[in-house]
Scaffold this motif. Structure first.
Motif, PDB file in Angstrom:
ATOM      1  N   ASP A  57       0.812  -1.216   0.000  1.00 29.18           N
ATOM      2  CA  ASP A  57       0.000   0.000   0.000  1.00 29.18           C
ATOM      3  C   ASP A  57       0.845   1.265   0.000  1.00 29.18           C
ATOM      4  OD1 ASP A  57      -2.402  -1.335  -0.080  1.00 29.18           O
ATOM      5  OD2 ASP A  57      -2.538  -1.504   2.098  1.00 29.18           O
ATOM      6  N   LEU A  58       2.134   1.140  -0.244  1.00 28.39           N
ATOM      7  CA  LEU A  58       3.050   2.275  -0.207  1.00 28.39           C
ATOM      8  C   LEU A  58       2.598   3.457  -1.068  1.00 28.39           C
ATOM      9  CD1 LEU A  58       5.598   2.824   1.396  1.00 28.39           C
ATOM     10  CD2 LEU A  58       6.931   2.054  -0.553  1.00 28.39           C
ATOM     11  N   PRO A  59       2.058   3.238  -2.275  1.00 26.59           N
ATOM     12  CA  PRO A  59       1.614   4.406  -3.051  1.00 26.59           C
ATOM     13  C   PRO A  59       0.536   5.224  -2.344  1.00 26.59           C
ATOM     14  CG  PRO A  59       1.831   2.526  -4.498  1.00 26.59           C
ATOM     15  CD  PRO A  59       1.984   2.016  -3.078  1.00 26.59           C
ATOM     16  N   SER A  60      -0.259   4.587  -1.517  1.00 30.87           N
ATOM     17  CA  SER A  60      -1.308   5.298  -0.783  1.00 30.87           C
ATOM     18  C   SER A  60      -0.789   5.880   0.523  1.00 30.87           C
ATOM     19  CB  SER A  60      -2.464   4.350  -0.457  1.00 30.87           C
ATOM     20  OG  SER A  60      -2.999   3.812  -1.625  1.00 30.87           O
ATOM     21  N   THR A  61       0.047   5.119   1.220  1.00 28.06           N
ATOM     22  CA  THR A  61       0.489   5.538   2.551  1.00 28.06           C
ATOM     23  C   THR A  61       1.694   6.471   2.516  1.00 28.06           C
ATOM     24  OG1 THR A  61       1.872   3.564   2.809  1.00 28.06           O
ATOM     25  CG2 THR A  61      -0.398   3.441   3.640  1.00 28.06           C
ATOM     26  N   SER A  62       2.550   6.322   1.533  1.00 27.66           N
ATOM     27  CA  SER A  62       3.737   7.171   1.425  1.00 27.66           C
ATOM     28  C   SER A  62       4.143   7.313  -0.044  1.00 27.66           C
ATOM     29  CB  SER A  62       4.896   6.601   2.252  1.00 27.66           C
ATOM     30  OG  SER A  62       6.021   7.441   2.153  1.00 27.66           O
ATOM     31  N   PRO A  63       3.447   8.185  -0.760  1.00 26.68           N
ATOM     32  CA  PRO A  63       3.758   8.346  -2.183  1.00 26.68           C
ATOM     33  C   PRO A  63       5.219   8.725  -2.456  1.00 26.68           C
ATOM     34  CG  PRO A  63       1.708   9.466  -1.646  1.00 26.68           C
ATOM     35  CD  PRO A  63       2.318   9.009  -0.355  1.00 26.68           C
ATOM     36  N   ALA A  64       5.825   9.522  -1.591  1.00 28.47           N
ATOM     37  CA  ALA A  64       7.225   9.914  -1.802  1.00 28.47           C
ATOM     38  C   ALA A  64       8.138   8.697  -1.708  1.00 28.47           C
ATOM     39  CB  ALA A  64       7.650  10.973  -0.794  1.00 28.47           C
ATOM     40  N   GLU A  65       7.915   7.865  -0.710  1.00 27.71           N
ATOM     41  CA  GLU A  65       8.733   6.660  -0.564  1.00 27.71           C
ATOM     42  C   GLU A  65       8.496   5.710  -1.739  1.00 27.71           C
ATOM     43  OE1 GLU A  65       9.631   3.142   2.712  1.00 27.71           O
ATOM     44  OE2 GLU A  65       8.651   4.988   3.365  1.00 27.71           O
ATOM     45  N   ALA A  66       7.240   5.581  -2.178  1.00 30.14           N
ATOM     46  CA  ALA A  66       6.930   4.732  -3.334  1.00 30.14           C
ATOM     47  C   ALA A  66       7.644   5.245  -4.573  1.00 30.14           C
ATOM     48  CB  ALA A  66       5.424   4.681  -3.563  1.00 30.14           C
ATOM     49  N   LYS A  67       7.656   6.567  -4.751  1.00 32.89           N
ATOM     50  CA  LYS A  67       8.329   7.169  -5.906  1.00 32.89           C
ATOM     51  C   LYS A  67       9.817   6.840  -5.885  1.00 32.89           C
ATOM     52  CE  LYS A  67       9.488  11.487  -5.904  1.00 32.89           C
ATOM     53  NZ  LYS A  67       9.502  12.943  -5.887  1.00 32.89           N
ATOM     54  N   HIS A  68      10.447   6.967  -4.729  1.00 32.62           N
ATOM     55  CA  HIS A  68      11.889   6.686  -4.630  1.00 32.62           C
ATOM     56  C   HIS A  68      12.181   5.200  -4.809  1.00 32.62           C
ATOM     57  CE1 HIS A  68      12.418  10.797  -3.618  1.00 32.62           C
ATOM     58  NE2 HIS A  68      11.908  10.690  -2.416  1.00 32.62           N
ATOM     59  N   LEU A  69      11.348   4.343  -4.233  1.00 34.10           N
ATOM     60  CA  LEU A  69      11.548   2.900  -4.367  1.00 34.10           C
ATOM     61  C   LEU A  69      11.407   2.468  -5.822  1.00 34.10           C
ATOM     62  CD1 LEU A  69      11.894   0.022  -3.301  1.00 34.10           C
ATOM     63  CD2 LEU A  69       9.462   0.047  -2.665  1.00 34.10           C
ATOM     64  N   LEU A  70      10.336   2.880  -6.461  1.00 33.74           N
ATOM     65  CA  LEU A  70      10.114   2.488  -7.855  1.00 33.74           C
ATOM     66  C   LEU A  70      11.112   3.154  -8.791  1.00 33.74           C
ATOM     67  CD1 LEU A  70       6.240   2.512  -7.755  1.00 33.74           C
ATOM     68  CD2 LEU A  70       7.723   0.501  -7.955  1.00 33.74           C
ATOM     69  N   GLY A  71      11.507   4.378  -8.462  1.00 32.40           N
ATOM     70  CA  GLY A  71      12.526   5.055  -9.253  1.00 32.40           C
ATOM     71  C   GLY A  71      13.858   4.336  -9.173  1.00 32.40           C
ATOM     72  N   ALA A  72      14.215   3.866  -7.981  1.00 37.09           N
ATOM     73  CA  ALA A  72      15.465   3.118  -7.826  1.00 37.09           C
ATOM     74  C   ALA A  72      15.408   1.817  -8.626  1.00 37.09           C
ATOM     75  CB  ALA A  72      15.730   2.830  -6.350  1.00 37.09           C
ATOM     76  N   ILE A  73      14.295   1.109  -8.543  1.00 36.52           N
ATOM     77  CA  ILE A  73      14.159  -0.144  -9.304  1.00 36.52           C
ATOM     78  C   ILE A  73      14.238   0.149 -10.800  1.00 36.52           C
ATOM     79  CG2 ILE A  73      12.585  -2.036  -9.888  1.00 36.52           C
ATOM     80  CD1 ILE A  73      11.629  -1.904  -6.928  1.00 36.52           C
ATOM     81  N   ALA A  74      13.553   1.196 -11.250  1.00 33.32           N
ATOM     82  CA  ALA A  74      13.576   1.548 -12.670  1.00 33.32           C
ATOM     83  C   ALA A  74      14.996   1.901 -13.125  1.00 33.32           C
ATOM     84  CB  ALA A  74      12.628   2.712 -12.944  1.00 33.32           C
ATOM     85  N   ASN A  75      15.685   2.732 -12.369  1.00 29.85           N
ATOM     86  CA  ASN A  75      17.047   3.138 -12.744  1.00 29.85           C
ATOM     87  C   ASN A  75      18.010   1.965 -12.725  1.00 29.85           C
ATOM     88  OD1 ASN A  75      16.138   5.762 -12.936  1.00 29.85           O
ATOM     89  ND2 ASN A  75      17.127   6.456 -11.067  1.00 29.85           N
ATOM     90  N   LEU A  76      17.948   1.168 -11.671  1.00 29.69           N
ATOM     91  CA  LEU A  76      18.907   0.082 -11.504  1.00 29.69           C
ATOM     92  C   LEU A  76      18.665  -1.071 -12.474  1.00 29.69           C
ATOM     93  CD1 LEU A  76      18.967   0.152  -7.629  1.00 29.69           C
ATOM     94  CD2 LEU A  76      20.902   0.729  -9.120  1.00 29.69           C
ATOM     95  N   SER A  77      17.426  -1.234 -12.912  1.00 32.52           N
ATOM     96  CA  SER A  77      17.103  -2.371 -13.779  1.00 32.52           C
ATOM     97  C   SER A  77      17.508  -2.143 -15.234  1.00 32.52           C
ATOM     98  CB  SER A  77      15.618  -2.710 -13.684  1.00 32.52           C
ATOM     99  OG  SER A  77      14.829  -1.632 -14.134  1.00 32.52           O
ATOM    100  N   VAL A  78      18.094  -1.014 -15.537  1.00 34.74           N
ATOM    101  CA  VAL A  78      18.622  -0.790 -16.881  1.00 34.74           C
ATOM    102  C   VAL A  78      19.834  -1.707 -17.116  1.00 34.74           C
ATOM    103  CG1 VAL A  78      19.728   0.904 -18.391  1.00 34.74           C
ATOM    104  CG2 VAL A  78      17.763   1.569 -16.998  1.00 34.74           C
ATOM    105  N   ASP A  79      20.623  -1.906 -16.066  1.00 41.00           N
ATOM    106  CA  ASP A  79      21.801  -2.774 -16.151  1.00 41.00           C
ATOM    107  C   ASP A  79      21.378  -4.239 -16.256  1.00 41.00           C
ATOM    108  OD1 ASP A  79      24.855  -3.162 -15.620  1.00 41.00           O
ATOM    109  OD2 ASP A  79      23.857  -4.468 -14.154  1.00 41.00           O
ATOM    110  N   LYS A  80      21.985  -4.972 -17.177  1.00 40.93           N
ATOM    111  CA  LYS A  80      21.615  -6.364 -17.446  1.00 40.93           C
ATOM    112  C   LYS A  80      21.768  -7.258 -16.214  1.00 40.93           C
ATOM    113  CE  LYS A  80      24.329  -8.872 -20.052  1.00 40.93           C
ATOM    114  NZ  LYS A  80      25.043  -9.476 -21.189  1.00 40.93           N
ATOM    115  N   GLU A  81      22.862  -7.109 -15.490  1.00 46.47           N
ATOM    116  CA  GLU A  81      23.083  -7.929 -14.284  1.00 46.47           C
ATOM    117  C   GLU A  81      22.067  -7.589 -13.199  1.00 46.47           C
ATOM    118  OE1 GLU A  81      25.197 -10.462 -14.173  1.00 46.47           O
ATOM    119  OE2 GLU A  81      25.751 -10.001 -16.235  1.00 46.47           O
ATOM    120  N   ASN A  82      21.782  -6.315 -13.040  1.00 43.16           N
ATOM    121  CA  ASN A  82      20.792  -5.909 -12.037  1.00 43.16           C
ATOM    122  C   ASN A  82      19.408  -6.435 -12.399  1.00 43.16           C
ATOM    123  OD1 ASN A  82      22.780  -4.551 -10.660  1.00 43.16           O
ATOM    124  ND2 ASN A  82      22.131  -2.523 -11.326  1.00 43.16           N
TER     125      ASN A  82
END
Length: 125
Positions: A57-82
């Motif tokens: 429920d992070l997008p509802s309870t803490s949108p800022a934290e959800a943004k940072h978490l999903l942003g980190a996953i999006a950025n890091l998942s560009v690398d093939k090993e990640n």
């Protein structure tokens, strides 16, 4: 910047109560290719997926934290090993779960929705 990935990953694992600030640092640092690789080598995928799984429920309870978490996953998942590490950590189910549980996300939190879709796109490419 040098050597910062491993300590941040250890802090994220040991102190989930500091997640929002740690995620903010990780997402900002992860735009750099060298840092992206360093975070992967430090084992960042598992703690990020754990946060995602433990807080559907992070997008509802803490949108800022959800943004940072999903942003980190999006950025890091560009690398093939990640990308492979995220797959082994089981990232697909909680990402799809967010889409299902929060169908109004594009209207209520467009930035979170954008990062969610970017993460899915990077992981599926």
């Amino acid at each position: 910047r040098a050597g910062v990935a491993a300590p941040l990953v250890r802090l994220l694992t040991a102190h989930p109560d500091l997640a929002e600030e740690l995620l903010r640092a990780i997402v900002n640092l992860s735009v750099d290719n060298e840092n992206e690789v360093s975070f992967g080598r430090a084992g960042v995928a598992a703690p990020l997926v754990r946060l995602l799984t433990d807080h559907p429920d992070l997008p509802s309870t803490s949108p800022a934290e959800a943004k940072h978490l999903l942003g980190a996953i999006a950025n890091l998942s560009v690398d093939k090993e990640n990308k492979a590490s995220f797959g082994r950590a089981g990232v697909a189910a909680p990402l799809v779960g967010l889409l299902t549980a929060h169908p109004d996300l594009p209207a209520t939190s467009p930035t979170v929705a954008l990062y969610l879709l970017r993460a899915i796109r990077h992981l599926s490419a």
